[in-house]
Design an enzyme around this catalytic site. Sequence first.
Site, PDB file in Angstrom:
ATOM      1  N   GLU A   1       8.807  -1.642   1.973  1.00 18.09           N
ATOM      2  CA  GLU A   1       7.070  -1.543   1.257  1.00 18.09           C
ATOM      3  C   GLU A   1       6.542  -1.620   2.349  1.00 18.09           C
ATOM      4  OE1 GLU A   1       7.665  -4.305  -0.980  1.00 18.09           O
ATOM      5  OE2 GLU A   1       6.910  -2.880  -3.031  1.00 18.09           O
ATOM      6  N   VAL A   2       5.109  -0.722   2.310  1.00 16.22           N
ATOM      7  CA  VAL A   2       4.507  -1.203   3.597  1.00 16.22           C
ATOM      8  C   VAL A   2       2.857  -1.364   2.892  1.00 16.22           C
ATOM      9  CG1 VAL A   2       2.508   0.334   5.279  1.00 16.22           C
ATOM     10  CG2 VAL A   2       5.122   1.833   4.250  1.00 16.22           C
TER      11      VAL A   2
ATOM     12  N   ASP B   1       7.738  16.893  11.986  1.00 13.68           N
ATOM     13  CA  ASP B   1       7.148  16.935  10.597  1.00 13.68           C
ATOM     14  C   ASP B   1       5.743  17.145  10.859  1.00 13.68           C
ATOM     15  OD1 ASP B   1       7.774  16.781   7.911  1.00 13.68           O
ATOM     16  OD2 ASP B   1       8.617  14.522   8.027  1.00 13.68           O
TER      17      ASP B   1
ATOM     18  N   ILE C   1       0.469  -0.914  -0.647  1.00 13.90           N
ATOM     19  CA  ILE C   1      -0.221  -0.039  -0.047  1.00 13.90           C
ATOM     20  C   ILE C   1       0.535   1.140   0.116  1.00 13.90           C
ATOM     21  CG2 ILE C   1      -2.126  -0.895   0.905  1.00 13.90           C
ATOM     22  CD1 ILE C   1      -0.943   0.592   4.174  1.00 13.90           C
ATOM     23  N   GLY C   2       2.417   1.054  -0.093  1.00 14.55           N
ATOM     24  CA  GLY C   2       3.038   2.308   0.229  1.00 14.55           C
ATOM     25  C   GLY C   2       4.543   1.939   0.129  1.00 14.55           C
ATOM     26  N   ALA C   3       4.939   3.009  -0.156  1.00 12.74           N
ATOM     27  CA  ALA C   3       7.063   2.278   0.100  1.00 12.74           C
ATOM     28  C   ALA C   3       7.278   3.922   1.064  1.00 12.74           C
ATOM     29  CB  ALA C   3       7.269   3.052  -0.893  1.00 12.74           C
ATOM     30  N   GLY C   4       7.753   3.577   1.790  1.00 11.16           N
ATOM     31  CA  GLY C   4       8.058   3.956   3.373  1.00 11.16           C
ATOM     32  C   GLY C   4       9.451   4.403   2.921  1.00 11.16           C
TER      33      GLY C   4
END
Length: 738
Positions: A388-389, A500, A381-384
Amino acid sequence: MEGGEQKERTRQESEPSQKRGELAVCHPGYFKASESSEKCQPCPKHTQALSTGSISCNCQEGYYRAPTDPSTVACSALPSAPLDLVATTMHNAVGKIELSWSPPADTGERDDVDYSVTCERCEGDDCLPCGESVRFEPGSTGLQDTWVSVSELEPHLNYTFTVEARNGVSQFSSKRAATTLTTALCYTDPPKVMSMRLEDQGVTSLSLSWAVSRRAQPNSGHRYELMYRKKESDSEKDVTTYTVLVLEKSSVQISDLAPGTVYVFRVQALSPEGNPGSNSMEREFQTLPEVEVQSSMPVIMGAVVGGGIMLLIVVVILLLHRRRRNPHARQGPEDTYFSSSEQLKPLKTYVDPHTYEDPNTAILKFASEIHPSHIAKQKVIGAGEFGEVYRGVLKVPGRKEVAVAIKTLKPGYTEKQRQDFLSEASIMGQFSHQNIIRLEGVVTKFKHAMIITEYMENGALDNYLRDHDGEMASYQLVSMLRGIAAGMKYLSDMNYVHRDLAARNILVNSNLECKVSDFGLSRVLEDDPEGTYTTSGGKIPIRWTAPEAIAYRKFTSASDVWSFGIVMWEVMAFGERPYWDMSNHEVMKAINEAFRLPAPMDCPSAVYQLMLQCWLQDRSKRPRFPDIVSLLDKLLRSPESLKTIADFDPRVSIRLPSTSGSDGSPFRSVSEWLESIKMSQYSENFARAGVTTMDQVLQMKNEDIRNIGVRLPGHLKRIAYSILGLKDQTSTLSVFAV
Ligand code: AMP
């Protein structure tokens, strides 16, 4: 070889002796103990007699006779090493293990094998004997059985045990028949606190020490949690201040106490993971009254609390002694002192995992270990920053299956990267709040480290808003902001500065609840694509960061408040990029010259006013998160208050050129319009769809604009409306100033 030896012996046996005078003289390989008429005997096994007339046979090389062996018997060898050495941790027996092994394959053809055990503590190649601190039962030498129990071991130290098999002839060789095993205790029980003593007493200070059940070495990872409070009189019973200190040594000097006052002290040992031991010791001690001491001893000055103090964890103000367990709260020693109501939340302080010499200790303290077999990855679902996430499910036996996000660490990581990756969990694991992303646990004991958090169905807030541009009412947007502010209030109460805070770091679940995420220690420096190197060093997401943090890295909750103001703007502008395409340099210059972002379109005036407050140059004048939460709550309680809309001036927000088209409409073509708002990349999309006039643009539905491949359809359309409704084209950036 063996066959050759046998042949030789047969030949010798056939001619055992030769006559020498009256008596037979033995051939080589034979012997006769006395010069009698006895027959010569063949040399026993592993012996030899090289000369004639031997009265005994000597041992072959590598074979020996024990002092008690008669000279007529065979010689024997050393045993081989013991086999299958294992260490078993003893349940319920603190600091104790049992070593067991199997007898050697070769006893050296003797039946007097016994065993001796030695213990060393090794760090790298440096080993030191354990000395007398470690106890062996039934003993460490002359063991007949193939086991020994070892006690008084310290947890988390590496012990190397050597078990040597010895027999009656071992003393004749320097060779050792030994097996070695290195082990550490798996148990982590802290020692027991046995007694507490008053070492010194002053008007405002007390020095205490306590004894523990067993030796706790300074590097064993044990600490002590000392809690103290004034002994309450009845009138004070509803207000109690607890102070909790975490100490490395078993003594402390506490200053700044009230004179002539009785304090109740409670101390308990903590395991390296921070778990409290089974017992605690409570004692009362009193400071000296003021008068008495002025004459007898000087007041102890300074607030130096014993050298062993690691950190002051908690100063908890408890009102009304009511407790309520937060259902999500991680059970820790501090929780005991938590108060019940939201306003009376404890001032529990965030602990920087860096304060732990070994980051693995921090992880163990703040995160629960999950077995990888309980985790199933479903989809990326995403790239940290680290890998990968995934979305997946967590199924812990006996618990309901839950949807989770799984952050992974890509292969080929360094130890430093692994620790940085896991530091996010050490931080997240300390938080427990509805608006902070919840840590389910970590996988650290397997090759592929993972961080498991609750799953947020709608992903990152910035993307979510862009995808739903114009589709949500102000009320909904403000309640999202309220959630983020509540999360930030919690973090600032914990003394945690996020650094952040930005819509991209807020996650949204299926109920549109917003939760603050992204807590990695290195994230501001490395992870965030918005991070830009500054002259003051480090990488900073300029557009979201307060001027003092950019200029001299003064990151505080007040600088988080500035960032929160930017998040408010992002939310009210449906994910628009703050300061659009201005360069970082232009942004810093504008801020320095007191320019601020203008109100997003349709933004309630009260909300924009709050943004402007968050962006005050003087950080002490900015509202604090508790103020922000209260104000947003107030707005949500009276939705009428959201009806007054702040002035929206697209000339400012899109930085229009001050020239206009000749026909009263500012633009002659769609591409001219797009160019003016720095969105020329969409010109072709409009042209391909045959949309060439602004009127046509206004006829388009959001869906149509989306269909031609524009990312912010609603936003674009509203800009178009505003521009066409615009009368006066002469204003410049001035309304941008506050
Ligand atoms: P991060 O490394 O935390 O920036 O995560 C990278 C991306 O993974 C985020 O931008 C999200 O799109 C997604 N993500 C991370 N954590 C979660 C979560 N708990 N639930 C859903 N998506 C997530």
